[in-house]
Enzyme design. Structure first.
Site, PDB file in Angstrom:
ATOM      1  N   HIS A  11     -12.958   2.990   0.259  1.00  0.00           N
ATOM      2  CA  HIS A  11     -12.933   1.917   1.281  1.00  0.00           C
ATOM      3  C   HIS A  11     -13.633   0.648   0.781  1.00  0.00           C
ATOM      4  O   HIS A  11     -14.138  -0.150   1.587  1.00  0.00           O
ATOM      5  CB  HIS A  11     -13.663   2.339   2.578  1.00  0.00           C
ATOM      6  CG  HIS A  11     -13.019   3.457   3.345  1.00  0.00           C
ATOM      7  ND1 HIS A  11     -13.765   4.463   3.934  1.00  0.00           N
ATOM      8  CD2 HIS A  11     -11.729   3.728   3.622  1.00  0.00           C
ATOM      9  CE1 HIS A  11     -12.954   5.302   4.557  1.00  0.00           C
ATOM     10  NE2 HIS A  11     -11.705   4.871   4.380  1.00  0.00           N
ATOM     11  N   ARG A  63     -11.722  15.919   8.016  1.00  0.00           N
ATOM     12  CA  ARG A  63     -12.465  16.309   6.806  1.00  0.00           C
ATOM     13  C   ARG A  63     -13.892  16.716   7.163  1.00  0.00           C
ATOM     14  O   ARG A  63     -14.506  16.103   8.039  1.00  0.00           O
ATOM     15  CB  ARG A  63     -12.533  15.139   5.816  1.00  0.00           C
ATOM     16  CG  ARG A  63     -11.190  14.781   5.236  1.00  0.00           C
ATOM     17  CD  ARG A  63     -11.278  13.526   4.384  1.00  0.00           C
ATOM     18  NE  ARG A  63     -10.253  12.588   4.765  1.00  0.00           N
ATOM     19  CZ  ARG A  63     -10.207  11.310   4.406  1.00  0.00           C
ATOM     20  NH1 ARG A  63     -11.159  10.810   3.638  1.00  0.00           N
ATOM     21  NH2 ARG A  63      -9.228  10.543   4.793  1.00  0.00           N
ATOM     22  N   GLU A  99      -8.381  -5.407   5.026  1.00  0.00           N
ATOM     23  CA  GLU A  99      -8.237  -5.039   3.616  1.00  0.00           C
ATOM     24  C   GLU A  99      -7.086  -5.798   2.965  1.00  0.00           C
ATOM     25  O   GLU A  99      -7.160  -6.179   1.803  1.00  0.00           O
ATOM     26  CB  GLU A  99      -8.022  -3.526   3.512  1.00  0.00           C
ATOM     27  CG  GLU A  99      -9.290  -2.759   3.858  1.00  0.00           C
ATOM     28  CD  GLU A  99      -9.058  -1.308   4.244  1.00  0.00           C
ATOM     29  OE1 GLU A  99      -8.539  -1.077   5.372  1.00  0.00           O
ATOM     30  OE2 GLU A  99      -9.372  -0.423   3.453  1.00  0.00           O
ATOM     31  N   ARG A 120      -2.575  -2.050  -3.465  1.00  0.00           N
ATOM     32  CA  ARG A 120      -3.779  -1.274  -3.239  1.00  0.00           C
ATOM     33  C   ARG A 120      -3.725  -0.044  -4.140  1.00  0.00           C
ATOM     34  O   ARG A 120      -2.715   0.661  -4.178  1.00  0.00           O
ATOM     35  CB  ARG A 120      -3.845  -0.829  -1.785  1.00  0.00           C
ATOM     36  CG  ARG A 120      -5.044   0.049  -1.545  1.00  0.00           C
ATOM     37  CD  ARG A 120      -4.899   0.839  -0.282  1.00  0.00           C
ATOM     38  NE  ARG A 120      -6.081   1.651  -0.103  1.00  0.00           N
ATOM     39  CZ  ARG A 120      -6.073   2.820   0.526  1.00  0.00           C
ATOM     40  NH1 ARG A 120      -4.950   3.301   1.012  1.00  0.00           N
ATOM     41  NH2 ARG A 120      -7.183   3.497   0.676  1.00  0.00           N
ATOM     42  N   ASN A 168       0.875  -1.170   0.000  1.00  0.00           N
ATOM     43  CA  ASN A 168       0.000   0.000   0.000  1.00  0.00           C
ATOM     44  C   ASN A 168       0.916   1.225   0.000  1.00  0.00           C
ATOM     45  O   ASN A 168       1.432   1.625   1.035  1.00  0.00           O
ATOM     46  CB  ASN A 168      -0.881  -0.048   1.254  1.00  0.00           C
ATOM     47  CG  ASN A 168      -1.846   1.117   1.337  1.00  0.00           C
ATOM     48  OD1 ASN A 168      -1.784   2.057   0.527  1.00  0.00           O
ATOM     49  ND2 ASN A 168      -2.729   1.072   2.305  1.00  0.00           N
TER      50      ASN A 168
END
Ligand code: ADP
Length: 399
Positions: A179, A240, A385, A90, A7
């Site tokens: 996601h 965010r 993941e 990823r 990743n």
């Protein structure tokens, strides 16, 4: 069969080496500050935990250091890097081009490059990881797994925005969602726990971490999700802002004399739970402050939970019912207070949560926090993941 999961970020690279026969993570770690002074490799494997500070001028240096650590004669887990059967990468944005994981070819790399416009920070970094691995392991097959792919099943009414249609056809502006590997993994586990045919299942998955997104998964397919064109939409997150009146953007630019870069940083890095509380983006700190009577911290936590709850209601309506709610990721798996705040008041939907068990349920394992007769089951499922990336990689290279 051993698969390396990579990743790659712009200055970091996370990795896991997974033995697919036993499904054990045999080594994992992180390269930090790639291309910046003070680069650092962290490695855990074979009972050793190592940190090596050495200059990594780019991602190729970083991958070389990872492979050296993995095959170190004393602390490594491999005799040589030839034992790595494949690499799974990823990749953040697959646009409308990738609805599934793919074997990486020159053509695929070109397409990921073309999608850079949609993910200017992430796709180029992911590509650096791919190129570095290809340079050092030219004969090892590689697979790309996209954060957006699982959501490509959304129907048009869910992915369109109320802009002129050309915004979609000419500028690729639509909801993509993120996601995806996490929503796919935890919804799949929830289907298994529900003991029902997948076609009949209606699940809301709440991935609550530094970035948070909620998805509606009907019959095993994502039909809606809270993140949109970018990962800024949806619930307020660590830093965010989440969804808001779009007119605020131009208003802010006028009021605070900000340019596009400034307003982007304001919404992405200074807002959310950090901006609301003025304390931190980490929920543990914000909860500590709220417990000490900090009203802004309390308001930030309430605002977060309220918005998650609203999505659960909205997605129940979108799916025409609800069988299960799943909590996952850093906050979803660990933050009992947030789970309680989200679930309180959902009795009308058929949620009968066991709040006592919610407080005491073990962490790091799959648990059911609803009562046995609850019409809607509530599960806490640790996300994985990397395992999805490794499984997709294995299945593509076996074909
Ligand atoms: P990322 O989106 O970076 O993968 P994670 O899923 O790891 O994020 O979530 C990180 C967040 O999870 C932290 O910022 C923190 O707010 C929250 N978190 C982690 N552990 C706990 C805990 N024990 N209690 C409350 N919140 C926690």
């Amino acid at each position: 069969m051993k698969i390396l999961v990579v990743n790659a970020g712009s200055s970091s690279l996370k990795y896991q080496l997974i033995d697919m026969d036993s499904r054990d993570v045999i080594a994992k770690g992180l390269c930090e500050r790639i291309g910046i002074e003070g680069s650092l490799l962290k490695y855990k494997g074979a009972g050793h935990s190592v940190e090596i500070q050495r200059n990594m001028k780019d991602h190729t240096d970083a991958i070389q250091m990872v492979l050296d650590a993995l095959s170190d004669s004393e602390k490594g887990v491999l005799k040589s890097m030839d034992e790595i059967d494949a690499v799974g990468h990823r990749i953040v944005h697959g646009g409308e081009k990738f609805s599934k994981s793919v074997l990486i070819t020159d053509e695929v790399i070109k397409t990921i490059e073309e999608l850079t416009e949609l993910a200017p920070l992430h796709n180029p970094a992911n590509l650096m990881g791919i190129r570095a691995c290809r340079a050092i392991m030219p004969n090892t097959p590689m697979v790309g797994v996209f954060d957006t792919a699982f959501h490509q099943t959304m129907p048009k009414e869910a992915f369109l925005y109320g802009l002129p249609y050309e915004a979609y056809t000419e500028h690729m502006i639509r909801r993509y969602g993120f996601h995806g590997t996490s929503h796919q993994y935890v919804s799949g586990r929830a289907v298994a726990m529900l003991n029902k045919p997948v076609e009949d299942t209606k699940i809301v998955t709440c991935h609550l971490g530094n970035g948070s997104s909620i998805s509606a998964v009907k019959g095993g397919r994502s039909i809606d999700t809270s993140m949109g064109f970018t990962p800024l939409e949806g619930v307020p997150m660590g830093t965010r802002c989440g969804s808001m009146d779009p007119a605020i953007v131009t208003y802010l630019m006028d009021k605070l004399s900000m340019d596009t870069k400034g307003v982007n940083a304001y919404m992405n890095k200074k807002s959310g739970v950090l901006g609301l509380s003025g304390v931190s983006s980490d929920f543990r700190d914000v909860e500590g402050a709220a417990a000490d009577g900090n009203e802004r911290a309390e308001a930030a936590l309430n605002c977060f939970a309220y918005n998650v709850k609203k999505y659960i209601g909205a997605y129940s309506a979108a799916m025409g019912g609800l069988d299960a709610i799943v909590f996952t990721a850093g906050i979803g798996e660990n933050d009992r207070g947030v789970r309680k705040a989200v679930l309180t008041g959902l009795e009308y939907l058929g949620v009968d949560a066991d709040f006592e068990y919610n407080e005491n349920a073990p962490r790091g394992e799959e648990v059911e926090i609803s009562r046995p007769n609850s019409k809607v089951k509530v599960f806490v499922i640790p996300t994985d993941e990397e395992m999805v990336i490794a499984s997709d990689t294995l299945s593509l290279i076996s074909k």
